[in-house]
Design a protein around this motif. Structure first.
Motif, PDB file in Angstrom:
ATOM      1  N   CYS A  54      -2.193 -13.533   3.808  1.00 54.59           N
ATOM      2  CA  CYS A  54      -1.990 -12.080   3.726  1.00 54.59           C
ATOM      3  C   CYS A  54      -2.595 -11.354   4.931  1.00 54.59           C
ATOM      4  N   ILE A 206      -3.046  -8.619  -6.129  1.00 55.57           N
ATOM      5  CA  ILE A 206      -3.876  -7.425  -5.981  1.00 55.57           C
ATOM      6  C   ILE A 206      -3.014  -6.327  -5.370  1.00 55.57           C
ATOM      7  N   TYR A 208      -2.662  -2.324  -4.132  1.00 53.87           N
ATOM      8  CA  TYR A 208      -3.446  -1.153  -3.731  1.00 53.87           C
ATOM      9  C   TYR A 208      -2.533  -0.149  -3.043  1.00 53.87           C
ATOM     10  N   ALA A 221      -9.790  -3.165  -2.379  1.00 58.94           N
ATOM     11  CA  ALA A 221      -8.868  -4.268  -2.684  1.00 58.94           C
ATOM     12  C   ALA A 221      -9.187  -5.482  -1.819  1.00 58.94           C
ATOM     13  N   LYS A 222      -9.426  -5.267  -0.548  1.00 60.40           N
ATOM     14  CA  LYS A 222      -9.745  -6.369   0.346  1.00 60.40           C
ATOM     15  C   LYS A 222     -11.138  -6.936   0.053  1.00 60.40           C
ATOM     16  N   TYR A 225     -10.448  -9.230  -2.755  1.00 61.72           N
ATOM     17  CA  TYR A 225      -9.745 -10.398  -2.213  1.00 61.72           C
ATOM     18  C   TYR A 225     -10.735 -11.356  -1.546  1.00 61.72           C
ATOM     19  N   LEU A 238      -1.852  -9.858  -1.542  1.00 62.84           N
ATOM     20  CA  LEU A 238      -2.250  -8.458  -1.407  1.00 62.84           C
ATOM     21  C   LEU A 238      -0.986  -7.639  -1.197  1.00 62.84           C
TER      22      LEU A 238
END
Length: 607
Positions: A54, A206, A208, A221-222, A225, A238
């Motif tokens: 990602c 995930i 976002y 979000a990251k 992750y 992602l």
């Protein structure tokens, strides 16, 4: 403990296979591994699966920590093996990390024939299937080939092989290949319980929001992750939401405002920067909040209570809270003084553009958010610029002091002071202070400096802090602009020289200097004996501009693109002595584009 037991079990299996292979051979050359340096060393080839994740990779901080934690191991391993490097490696294979090769540069040898011979035994379909926790080991006559899905996994394999084989000088003489199938080492045990409402975490995406629709959620979000990738061995997709509430997966972890029904209901109430909420509904997990900081705080709660314990988040799980008043970002190790400089943006009225967006750009509308940011960092000194209404400043101080702080404002005889200085009376003792306004290049009497001479209560050491703001126009707008700033910096330098002569302590000058590091006026300050704190930071120096697009007509959802060479907020020091600047950081959360055009400049200092 469980992880070590499983690794040792697999290594024992490897040993059995090794002995079986050796026993089945009538003869083989005997070349004992040597611990007498690299003169008789074999080769070790480290490869990593090149599958994209990602567009994210292990961060520099994670890799630094990985190398530091395994420094002793790497030194030991290189007693037995050379580390090969090859720039011509196939495109679908990359070395585990070139930084590891650089770290071992003193030990590195190159034997292309050995590498090619080892690579022949690679099954490319196996390599392409490698995931985070997978590994592949092939022991050749003169080389050991280790292919792993991650840097962390490679370190684990290296450590286990060293402890079980290398440290005992076990002979690796006969060609043989040991392969461990996918999930052979963890076999689901490590991830067995991690999930949401009983669904395994590996099934999730995930989701976002795009920065076009919301500034908050991207970083959080990251952050989630990275945790799952680094600690749980899963690389989740992602997905950037388009703001239309679309469904991308049957199982989603939604971070931020993605316009799904639950999100819309929460964000219609306009949560404060410090607010957060986590709710499990149907197959999904919703992580929402007024800022990435608050959502990261909520993610930490989930990690602490469930993921780190290998548990699944229960059905209907809900937490609601806020981080208001908490210090979220501790000082760097070794630092005992934190100075923040902030141009607060001199704007007292809301604008039509902001009002239509449901926002308030007046200072009164931004005060509590500033207080929230400052409390999240807990500075000992606040150097402020562009604030003339001390009644509003005192209100902000009151907000922070109600949450357990003890900030005080340095007063002066002047009725107008646009560069006030605030200090924490619990950590510092004010000995002397003053104010000086420039009588040129000072529109609305706003260009000045305020200073304080302090004793650091914990260490008993002394220092001087100065908040300043220099003339703002460029040479096209005013022909004397460069001369104004040069004179102002010269005045500050002359004053600092007198203070240093009198008190012999470090003197820190921070503020909006309205010039970049390439300008003549800035260079003149360095010629007068100042050091740029950015240049001498020992642990971290933020190479960004520290600026946002923010005025009465526009606000931004992310910092301006640029590097330190574009920055105009600076920190200088003279007579630093034994003190150290440990970190130089522009605080640039996305939401700050709705507070000021200048990011806070945060210095962590060890006196």
């Amino acid at each position: 403990m469980k992880r070590n037991i499983i690794i040792r079990a697999v290594v024992t299996l490897m040993a059995i296979v090794l002995l079986f292979q050796l026993a089945s051979c009538e003869s083989y050359p005997r070349k004992i591994l040597s611990d007498e340096g690299n003169s008789n060393a074999h080769n070790i080839v480290l490869l990593k699966n090149g599958e994209p994740r990602c567009n994210l990779s292990i961060s520099n901080k994670i890799m630094d920590r990985l190398l530091n934690e395994n420094q002793d191991l790497l030194n030991k391993v290189t007693r037995y093996f050379n580390v090969l490097s090859d720039d011509s490696v196939d495109s679908n294979i990359i070395y585990i990390n070139s930084r590891i090769s650089r770290y071992m540069e003193g030990f590195t040898a190159y034997d292309k024939n050995t590498y090619i011979e080892a690579k022949k035994n690679l099954k490319m379909d196996l390599l392409n299937q490698l995931k985070y926790r997978d590994y592949y080991v092939a022991v050749e006559e003169k080389s050991v080939l280790i292919v792993c899905g991650s840097a962390n996994m490679t370190m684990q394999v290296l450590r286990t092989m060293y402890e079980e084989y290398f440290s005992q000088g076990v002979e690796h003489n006969e060609k043989y290949i040991i392969t461990v199938p996918r999930d052979g080492i963890y076999n689901g045990t490590y991830l067995k319980g991690i999930g949401v409402a009983g669904n395994p975490i590996r099934d999730y995406s995930i989701v976002y929001p795009s920065l076009i629709y919301s500034s908050e959620g991207n970083t959080a979000a990251k952050y989630l992750y990275d945790y799952l990738y680094e600690n749980c061995g899963v690389s989740l997709p992602l997905v950037v939401n388009d703001g239309k509430g679309n469904v991308y997966n049957k199982y989603e972890i939604i971070v931020g405002n993605t316009s799904k029904n639950i999100c819309t209901e929460y964000y219609e109430k306009k949560p404060a920067l410090s607010d957060y909420k986590v709710i499990q509904s149907k197959n999904n997990l919703y992580i929402m909040g007024g800022s990435d900081w608050a959502m990261q705080y909520a993610i930490d709660i989930v990690i602490r209570n469930y993921f780190s314990k290998e548990l699944s988040i229960p059905e209907g799980y809900t937490i609601i809270g806020n981080t208001y008043g908490e210090c979220l970002f501790e000082k760097y190790t070794g630092a005992n003084l934190r100075i923040i400089s902030q141009n607060i943006w001199n704007n007292d009225r809301n604008s039509v553009v902001w009002d239509k967006a449901g926002l308030d750009c007046s200072l009164s509308g931004r005060l509590k958010s500033f207080a929230t940011v400052f409390m999240s960092y807990d500075p000992d000194i606040l150097c402020m610029q562009e604030i003339k209404h001390h009644d509003k400043l005192n209100k902000m101080i009151s907000i922070m002091n109600q949450e357990g702080r003890n900030y005080e404002l340095i007063t002066c005889s002047s009725k107008v002071n646009y560069t006030p200085l605030i200090y924490n009376a619990d950590t510092l003792t004010l000995i002397e202070s003053g104010y000086h306004r420039f009588d040129y290049g000072s529109d609305s009497q706003s260009k000045s400096f305020t200073w304080g001479y302090f004793k650091h209560n914990e260490t008993g050491k002394y220092f001087i802090a100065i908040s300043t703001h220099l003339w703002w126009m460029n040479i096209k707008q005013h022909p004397n602009s460069v001369k104004f700033r040069q004179r102002q910096l010269q005045e500050i330098s002359d004053f600092v020289d007198k203070m240093v002569e009198q008190y012999n302590c470090p003197c820190f000058v921070a503020g909006d200097m309205n010039c970049t590091i390439s300008t003549d006026e800035y260079k003149s300050a360095l010629q007068n004996g100042f050091n740029d704190c950015y240049d001498i930071a020992t642990e971290f120096a933020d190479n960004s501009s520290g600026r946002f697009a923010c005025n009465q007509f526009v606000y931004s959802n992310q910092p301006r693109v640029g590097s330190y060479k574009n920055a105009i907020d600076h920190a200088l020091v003279k007579n630093i002595g034994d003190a150290k600047v440990i970190a130089y950081d522009y605080v640039t959360p996305n939401f700050f584009g709705k507070l000021s055009d200048h990011a806070p400049l945060c210095l962590d200092i060890g006196l």
